[in-house]
Design a protein around this motif. Structure first.
Motif, PDB file in Angstrom:
ATOM      1  N   ARG A  45       0.835  -1.208   0.000  1.00 25.12           N
ATOM      2  CA  ARG A  45       0.000   0.000   0.000  1.00 25.12           C
ATOM      3  C   ARG A  45       0.868   1.256   0.000  1.00 25.12           C
ATOM      4  NH1 ARG A  45      -4.959  -1.386  -0.186  1.00 25.12           N
ATOM      5  NH2 ARG A  45      -5.841  -3.183   0.955  1.00 25.12           N
ATOM      6  N   CYS A  46       2.013   1.172   0.664  1.00 25.29           N
ATOM      7  CA  CYS A  46       2.958   2.290   0.608  1.00 25.29           C
ATOM      8  C   CYS A  46       3.441   2.509  -0.825  1.00 25.29           C
ATOM      9  CB  CYS A  46       4.124   2.024   1.544  1.00 25.29           C
ATOM     10  SG  CYS A  46       5.412   3.289   1.525  1.00 25.29           S
ATOM     11  N   PHE A  47       3.708   1.430  -1.553  1.00 25.58           N
ATOM     12  CA  PHE A  47       4.127   1.537  -2.951  1.00 25.58           C
ATOM     13  C   PHE A  47       3.016   2.157  -3.795  1.00 25.58           C
ATOM     14  CE2 PHE A  47       6.965  -2.466  -2.331  1.00 25.58           C
ATOM     15  CZ  PHE A  47       7.845  -1.711  -1.587  1.00 25.58           C
ATOM     16  N   CYS A  48       1.773   1.777  -3.523  1.00 19.17           N
ATOM     17  CA  CYS A  48       0.649   2.343  -4.269  1.00 19.17           C
ATOM     18  C   CYS A  48       0.553   3.852  -4.053  1.00 19.17           C
ATOM     19  CB  CYS A  48      -0.655   1.669  -3.855  1.00 19.17           C
ATOM     20  SG  CYS A  48      -0.816  -0.057  -4.373  1.00 19.17           S
ATOM     21  N   LEU A  68       7.280   3.855 -16.462  1.00 17.74           N
ATOM     22  CA  LEU A  68       7.609   3.064 -15.282  1.00 17.74           C
ATOM     23  C   LEU A  68       9.096   3.115 -14.956  1.00 17.74           C
ATOM     24  CD1 LEU A  68       5.299   0.044 -16.107  1.00 17.74           C
ATOM     25  CD2 LEU A  68       4.935   1.767 -14.324  1.00 17.74           C
ATOM     26  N   GLN A  69       9.948   3.166 -16.007  1.00 11.36           N
ATOM     27  CA  GLN A  69      11.384   3.292 -15.771  1.00 11.36           C
ATOM     28  C   GLN A  69      11.705   4.641 -15.137  1.00 11.36           C
ATOM     29  OE1 GLN A  69      14.184   0.779 -16.979  1.00 11.36           O
ATOM     30  NE2 GLN A  69      14.544   1.855 -15.055  1.00 11.36           N
ATOM     31  N   ASP A  70      11.082   5.712 -15.629  1.00 12.25           N
ATOM     32  CA  ASP A  70      11.291   7.036 -15.041  1.00 12.25           C
ATOM     33  C   ASP A  70      10.794   7.079 -13.599  1.00 12.25           C
ATOM     34  OD1 ASP A  70      12.388   7.910 -17.400  1.00 12.25           O
ATOM     35  OD2 ASP A  70      10.553   8.877 -18.127  1.00 12.25           O
ATOM     36  N   PHE A  71       9.716   6.356 -13.311  1.00 14.32           N
ATOM     37  CA  PHE A  71       9.191   6.303 -11.947  1.00 14.32           C
ATOM     38  C   PHE A  71      10.207   5.668 -11.000  1.00 14.32           C
ATOM     39  CE2 PHE A  71       6.977   3.451  -8.908  1.00 14.32           C
ATOM     40  CZ  PHE A  71       6.509   4.415  -8.030  1.00 14.32           C
ATOM     41  N   GLU A  72      10.811   4.572 -11.390  1.00 15.28           N
ATOM     42  CA  GLU A  72      11.805   3.921 -10.537  1.00 15.28           C
ATOM     43  C   GLU A  72      13.069   4.763 -10.410  1.00 15.28           C
ATOM     44  OE1 GLU A  72      12.578  -0.108 -11.537  1.00 15.28           O
ATOM     45  OE2 GLU A  72      10.486  -0.747 -11.329  1.00 15.28           O
ATOM     46  N   LEU A  73      13.462   5.442 -11.480  1.00 18.37           N
ATOM     47  CA  LEU A  73      14.636   6.323 -11.395  1.00 18.37           C
ATOM     48  C   LEU A  73      14.384   7.484 -10.444  1.00 18.37           C
ATOM     49  CD1 LEU A  73      15.761   6.454 -15.143  1.00 18.37           C
ATOM     50  CD2 LEU A  73      16.831   5.191 -13.259  1.00 18.37           C
ATOM     51  N   ALA A  74      13.141   7.991 -10.424  1.00 23.28           N
ATOM     52  CA  ALA A  74      12.805   9.065  -9.494  1.00 23.28           C
ATOM     53  C   ALA A  74      12.866   8.570  -8.050  1.00 23.28           C
ATOM     54  CB  ALA A  74      11.412   9.608  -9.808  1.00 23.28           C
ATOM     55  N   LEU A  75      12.501   7.322  -7.816  1.00 24.21           N
ATOM     56  CA  LEU A  75      12.606   6.774  -6.475  1.00 24.21           C
ATOM     57  C   LEU A  75      14.061   6.661  -6.040  1.00 24.21           C
ATOM     58  CD1 LEU A  75       9.939   3.912  -6.569  1.00 24.21           C
ATOM     59  CD2 LEU A  75       9.655   6.261  -5.766  1.00 24.21           C
ATOM     60  N   GLY A  86      15.051   9.287  -2.822  1.00 26.78           N
ATOM     61  CA  GLY A  86      16.215   8.890  -2.053  1.00 26.78           C
ATOM     62  C   GLY A  86      16.136   7.478  -1.498  1.00 26.78           C
ATOM     63  N   MET A  87      15.419   6.599  -2.166  1.00 24.73           N
ATOM     64  CA  MET A  87      15.302   5.213  -1.698  1.00 24.73           C
ATOM     65  C   MET A  87      16.538   4.414  -2.092  1.00 24.73           C
ATOM     66  SD  MET A  87      11.285   4.480  -2.639  1.00 24.73           S
ATOM     67  CE  MET A  87      11.359   2.784  -2.046  1.00 24.73           C
ATOM     68  N   SER A  88      16.835   3.376  -1.323  1.00 23.82           N
ATOM     69  CA  SER A  88      17.964   2.513  -1.649  1.00 23.82           C
ATOM     70  C   SER A  88      17.616   1.611  -2.828  1.00 23.82           C
ATOM     71  CB  SER A  88      18.328   1.642  -0.439  1.00 23.82           C
ATOM     72  OG  SER A  88      17.291   0.721  -0.155  1.00 23.82           O
ATOM     73  N   ARG A  93      14.089  -2.212  -5.714  1.00 18.08           N
ATOM     74  CA  ARG A  93      13.914  -3.573  -6.227  1.00 18.08           C
ATOM     75  C   ARG A  93      12.616  -4.186  -5.707  1.00 18.08           C
ATOM     76  NH1 ARG A  93      18.185  -6.690  -8.218  1.00 18.08           N
ATOM     77  NH2 ARG A  93      17.355  -8.518  -7.138  1.00 18.08           N
ATOM     78  N   ALA A  94      12.272  -3.895  -4.459  1.00 21.06           N
ATOM     79  CA  ALA A  94      10.997  -4.380  -3.916  1.00 21.06           C
ATOM     80  C   ALA A  94       9.815  -3.749  -4.645  1.00 21.06           C
ATOM     81  CB  ALA A  94      10.928  -4.087  -2.415  1.00 21.06           C
ATOM     82  N   VAL A  95       9.916  -2.457  -4.953  1.00 26.49           N
ATOM     83  CA  VAL A  95       8.871  -1.796  -5.741  1.00 26.49           C
ATOM     84  C   VAL A  95       8.776  -2.436  -7.121  1.00 26.49           C
ATOM     85  CG1 VAL A  95       8.133   0.387  -6.758  1.00 26.49           C
ATOM     86  CG2 VAL A  95       9.171   0.372  -4.490  1.00 26.49           C
ATOM     87  N   HIS A  96       9.919  -2.701  -7.728  1.00 28.37           N
ATOM     88  CA  HIS A  96       9.957  -3.321  -9.061  1.00 28.37           C
ATOM     89  C   HIS A  96       9.275  -4.695  -9.036  1.00 28.37           C
ATOM     90  CE1 HIS A  96      11.830  -4.107 -13.051  1.00 28.37           C
ATOM     91  NE2 HIS A  96      11.765  -5.371 -12.632  1.00 28.37           N
ATOM     92  N   ASN A  97       9.587  -5.492  -8.041  1.00 27.48           N
ATOM     93  CA  ASN A  97       8.987  -6.827  -7.952  1.00 27.48           C
ATOM     94  C   ASN A  97       7.473  -6.740  -7.758  1.00 27.48           C
ATOM     95  OD1 ASN A  97      11.521  -8.016  -8.205  1.00 27.48           O
ATOM     96  ND2 ASN A  97      11.841  -8.107  -5.998  1.00 27.48           N
TER      97      ASN A  97
END
Length: 380
Positions: A45-48, A68-75, A86-88, A93-97
């Motif tokens: 739910r935090c990811f949502c 989606l790639q830009d979204f993960e790069l922003a994270l 500023g996520m590790s 990777r957990a968001v990606h999965n």
């Protein structure tokens, strides 16, 4: 319009073409109803919420791989860069999965035909060695735990935290498992403890009749450790009162404690006794596993004590603690080195060649010249 919207439903999923964040929320609700762990549901739910904040108008049908790639790069981007999370890398990777699993479900339900997450590059994992207590730090912790268990009020929070830390150290339990351990789970005759539950704070504080690994286990303890557990129970009976077989062993008033509170109080205790910076409660579990493996306990037994799904998980986390191979390499090299040095001495003595310093060489040259002068000469 309502009929058209209804025709777009796919087996519980939201309408085709609706917002991505809404579809992901529906997916998480489905996973919650089918028995996913509360901690996992809370994380999803935090990811949502991050998707809703970063891509508020993205459609589940029209979102692209680039989006989606830009979204993960922003994270991954630092907060100082202007809007990054500023996520590790491991967190992303957990968001990606999560997104990958959600889009597989979206495609399977027919909401869209292609999977945009299939081409999104997953961040490389960050490998961190699990921290454990060493021989210099263990006495510091044991002295503090012994002092608290001997002198503190059994109804105090410090006493409960010391009980939880001591249980985690001698059994390898997680913090939620120590908080969920009941009196009826203690088996004095074996002696052992039955780890069959966990305390969660997701959706309210409550005890679950299942561990994080979805499998209960029985962990043996020594007779001396069992005597300590029974001493804790006796002390609680005299000070707290009203405790029965279903009462938790880690408690101040007969109710379950918050794992987060236990972890915070232990971190304070670790800082007070001088343990390494950043020491936390989960370090006790790593210490138990590391010390068992380094002192000859086989991998299968350690995996069962920790409640891992299989030995591969244990090996991946604690391969550095396995003894034997590296020490054998050191012994082999030392033996080879000694053999080589011995061969050199033997060869030098056999050939009459002994390494000599400059003074020894000059004396040897003088003796050779004198002998040559004194030797008789013969004419042909």
């Amino acid at each position: 319009m309502a009929a058209e919207w209804e025709r777009g439903l796919r087996a519980g999923m939201l309408a085709s073409g609706s917002l991505l964040a809404d579809v992901l929320d529906s997916y998480v609700s489905m996973r919650e109803r089918t028995g996913s762990a509360p901690s996992s549901v809370a994380e999803w739910r935090c990811f949502c919420r991050k998707v809703r904040r970063r891509m508020p108008r993205a459609s589940a049908v029209d979102v692209t791989t680039r989006d989606l790639q830009d979204f993960e790069l922003a994270l991954l981007a630092p907060e100082s860069s202007g809007g990054g999370e500023g996520m590790s890398r491991n967190s992303v990777r957990a968001v990606h999965n999560f997104l990958r699993a959600a889009f597989r479900r979206i495609v399977a339900e027919g909401v869209r035909q292609d999977d945009p997450m299939a081409a999104v590059e997953k961040p490389r994992a960050e490998r961190h060695e699990d921290r454990s207590l060493g021989e210099w730090d263990m006495p510091l912790l044991l002295d503090r735990l012994s002092s608290v268990l001997s002198d503190a009020d059994p109804a105090s929070t410090d006493y409960a935290v010391a009980v939880a830390a001591w249980l985690a150290l001698v059994t390898g339990m997680r913090v939620g498992e120590t908080c969920a351990l009941r009196r009826r789970d203690v088996r004095p005759r074996d002696p052992s403890v039955h780890v069959c539950g966990s305390v969660t704070e997701s959706g309210g504080l409550r005890r679950l009749d299942v561990t994080k690994g979805r499998r209960s286990r029985t962990v043996s303890v020594t007779r001396r450790d069992m005597d300590q557990i029974m001493a804790v129970i006796a002390a609680q009976d005299s000070e707290v009162g009203g405790l029965g077989p279903d009462s938790p062993l880690v408690t101040t008033d007969g109710s379950v404690m918050r794992p987060s509170s236990v972890s915070r109080r232990f971190a304070r205790m670790a800082r007070d006794v001088g343990l390494p910076k950043g020491s936390r409660f989960h370090m006790l579990r790593h210490t138990h596993a590391t010390w068992c493996l380094s002192h000859g306990v086989d991998l299968k037994t350690v995996s069962l004590r920790l409640g891992h799904a299989d030995e591969t998980t244990t090996l991946r986390a604690y391969a550095h603690a396995l003894p034997g191979s590296d020490s054998a390499a050191a012994e082999t090299f030392s033996a080879a080195l000694e053999e080589s040095v011995e061969d050199c001495h033997i060869g030098a003595r056999r050939n009459g060649r002994v390494k000599r310093g400059p003074k020894a060489k000059r004396q040897a040259g003088t003796r050779d010249a004198s002998a040559k002068a004194a030797a008789p000469t013969y004419k042909k």
